[in-house]
Design a protein around this motif. Structure first.
Motif, PDB file in Angstrom:
ATOM      1  N   GLU A  67      24.615 -14.828 -25.760  1.00 45.43           N
ATOM      2  CA  GLU A  67      24.875 -13.413 -26.061  1.00 45.43           C
ATOM      3  C   GLU A  67      24.805 -12.565 -24.802  1.00 45.43           C
ATOM      4  O   GLU A  67      25.648 -11.680 -24.591  1.00 45.43           O
ATOM      5  N   LYS A  68      23.806 -12.828 -23.961  1.00 43.78           N
ATOM      6  CA  LYS A  68      23.653 -12.070 -22.710  1.00 43.78           C
ATOM      7  C   LYS A  68      24.884 -12.260 -21.820  1.00 43.78           C
ATOM      8  O   LYS A  68      25.378 -11.315 -21.209  1.00 43.78           O
ATOM      9  N   THR A  69      25.388 -13.481 -21.768  1.00 48.46           N
ATOM     10  CA  THR A  69      26.587 -13.756 -20.972  1.00 48.46           C
ATOM     11  C   THR A  69      27.792 -13.030 -21.550  1.00 48.46           C
ATOM     12  O   THR A  69      28.567 -12.410 -20.811  1.00 48.46           O
ATOM     13  N   HIS A  70      27.953 -13.088 -22.866  1.00 51.96           N
ATOM     14  CA  HIS A  70      29.076 -12.403 -23.498  1.00 51.96           C
ATOM     15  C   HIS A  70      29.043 -10.906 -23.223  1.00 51.96           C
ATOM     16  O   HIS A  70      30.085 -10.273 -23.022  1.00 51.96           O
ATOM     17  N   ASP A  71      27.852 -10.321 -23.196  1.00 46.78           N
ATOM     18  CA  ASP A  71      27.702  -8.882 -23.015  1.00 46.78           C
ATOM     19  C   ASP A  71      27.574  -8.467 -21.556  1.00 46.78           C
ATOM     20  O   ASP A  71      27.404  -7.282 -21.260  1.00 46.78           O
ATOM     21  N   SER A  72      27.686  -9.408 -20.625  1.00 46.85           N
ATOM     22  CA  SER A  72      27.510  -9.130 -19.197  1.00 46.85           C
ATOM     23  C   SER A  72      28.702  -8.361 -18.628  1.00 46.85           C
ATOM     24  O   SER A  72      29.829  -8.452 -19.145  1.00 46.85           O
ATOM     25  N   PRO A  73      28.477  -7.609 -17.550  1.00 47.56           N
ATOM     26  CA  PRO A  73      29.587  -6.900 -16.896  1.00 47.56           C
ATOM     27  C   PRO A  73      30.709  -7.841 -16.446  1.00 47.56           C
ATOM     28  O   PRO A  73      31.888  -7.503 -16.566  1.00 47.56           O
ATOM     29  N   GLY A  74      30.345  -9.026 -15.951  1.00 54.10           N
ATOM     30  CA  GLY A  74      31.369  -9.969 -15.493  1.00 54.10           C
ATOM     31  C   GLY A  74      32.271 -10.438 -16.619  1.00 54.10           C
ATOM     32  O   GLY A  74      33.495 -10.528 -16.462  1.00 54.10           O
ATOM     33  N   TYR A  75      31.682 -10.738 -17.782  1.00 57.95           N
ATOM     34  CA  TYR A  75      32.507 -11.191 -18.903  1.00 57.95           C
ATOM     35  C   TYR A  75      33.280 -10.025 -19.515  1.00 57.95           C
ATOM     36  O   TYR A  75      34.413 -10.206 -19.955  1.00 57.95           O
ATOM     37  N   LYS A  76      32.698  -8.835 -19.504  1.00 62.51           N
ATOM     38  CA  LYS A  76      33.425  -7.660 -19.997  1.00 62.51           C
ATOM     39  C   LYS A  76      34.676  -7.414 -19.147  1.00 62.51           C
ATOM     40  O   LYS A  76      35.722  -7.044 -19.672  1.00 62.51           O
ATOM     41  N   ALA A  77      34.579  -7.649 -17.834  1.00 57.61           N
ATOM     42  CA  ALA A  77      35.746  -7.519 -16.957  1.00 57.61           C
ATOM     43  C   ALA A  77      36.805  -8.549 -17.326  1.00 57.61           C
ATOM     44  O   ALA A  77      38.011  -8.260 -17.318  1.00 57.61           O
ATOM     45  N   ALA A  78      36.365  -9.770 -17.678  1.00 70.18           N
ATOM     46  CA  ALA A  78      37.313 -10.813 -18.100  1.00 70.18           C
ATOM     47  C   ALA A  78      38.018 -10.398 -19.384  1.00 70.18           C
ATOM     48  O   ALA A  78      39.242 -10.552 -19.513  1.00 70.18           O
ATOM     49  N   LEU A  79      37.267  -9.857 -20.337  1.00 70.70           N
ATOM     50  CA  LEU A  79      37.873  -9.398 -21.592  1.00 70.70           C
ATOM     51  C   LEU A  79      38.872  -8.271 -21.347  1.00 70.70           C
ATOM     52  O   LEU A  79      39.918  -8.217 -21.991  1.00 70.70           O
ATOM     53  N   ALA A  80      38.556  -7.383 -20.406  1.00 75.59           N
ATOM     54  CA  ALA A  80      39.485  -6.295 -20.080  1.00 75.59           C
ATOM     55  C   ALA A  80      40.782  -6.865 -19.505  1.00 75.59           C
ATOM     56  O   ALA A  80      41.873  -6.371 -19.808  1.00 75.59           O
ATOM     57  N   ALA A  81      40.676  -7.915 -18.701  1.00 72.05           N
ATOM     58  CA  ALA A  81      41.874  -8.546 -18.135  1.00 72.05           C
ATOM     59  C   ALA A  81      42.682  -9.250 -19.222  1.00 72.05           C
ATOM     60  O   ALA A  81      43.908  -9.284 -19.168  1.00 72.05           O
ATOM     61  N   LEU A  82      42.007  -9.799 -20.217  1.00 70.87           N
ATOM     62  CA  LEU A  82      42.703 -10.481 -21.313  1.00 70.87           C
ATOM     63  C   LEU A  82      43.542  -9.502 -22.117  1.00 70.87           C
ATOM     64  O   LEU A  82      44.701  -9.782 -22.441  1.00 70.87           O
ATOM     65  N   ASP A  83      42.988  -8.353 -22.459  1.00 66.88           N
ATOM     66  CA  ASP A  83      43.709  -7.220 -23.038  1.00 66.88           C
ATOM     67  C   ASP A  83      44.817  -7.604 -24.019  1.00 66.88           C
ATOM     68  O   ASP A  83      45.976  -7.296 -23.814  1.00 66.88           O
ATOM     69  N   GLY A  84      44.456  -8.334 -25.068  1.00 61.11           N
ATOM     70  CA  GLY A  84      45.447  -8.678 -26.083  1.00 61.11           C
ATOM     71  C   GLY A  84      46.364  -9.828 -25.718  1.00 61.11           C
ATOM     72  O   GLY A  84      47.384 -10.044 -26.374  1.00 61.11           O
ATOM     73  N   GLY A  85      46.012 -10.610 -24.703  1.00 57.79           N
ATOM     74  CA  GLY A  85      46.858 -11.717 -24.275  1.00 57.79           C
ATOM     75  C   GLY A  85      46.805 -12.934 -25.180  1.00 57.79           C
ATOM     76  O   GLY A  85      47.548 -13.887 -24.977  1.00 57.79           O
TER      77      GLY A  85
END
Length: 96
Positions: A67-85
């Motif tokens: 959970e901590k990894t999922h909520d981390s700034p680094g993973y949030k940046a990855a999710l932003a890059a995914l952006d509906g991909g």
């Protein structure tokens, strides 16, 4: 404490470039959080309602670490890059 497993099952990839950008950021963020990739790739076989799509299985030392990894700034940046991909479902499951 039981190990935890982060399971991502992809239903479809709608933008391969966004998925590649996500992967470039997500891998290091997950590994920094203690995640260990156990399986990653196209399903070898699917049964029942399963799809022959990409599946990722990552082991963590605990649910809290996952959970901590999922909520981390680094993973949030990855999710932003995914952006509906892609369309996928992701779960964190406690080991037995």
């Amino acid at each position: 404490m039981a190990k935890a497993y982060w399971i991502a099952a992809y239903h479809s990839v709608t933008d391969a470039e966004k998925l590649a950008a996500y992967a470039k950021l997500a891998g290091p963020a997950i590994e920094a959080g203690g995640g260990r990739f156990l399986a990653r790739g196209q399903a070898a076989k699917a049964y029942e309602a399963g799809l022959l799509q990409r599946t990722v299985l990552i082991e963590f030392d605990s649910v809290a670490a996952a959970e901590k990894t999922h909520d981390s700034p680094g993973y949030k940046a990855a999710l932003a890059a995914l952006d509906g991909g892609c369309i996928r479902d992701m779960r964190i499951v406690e080991g037995v």
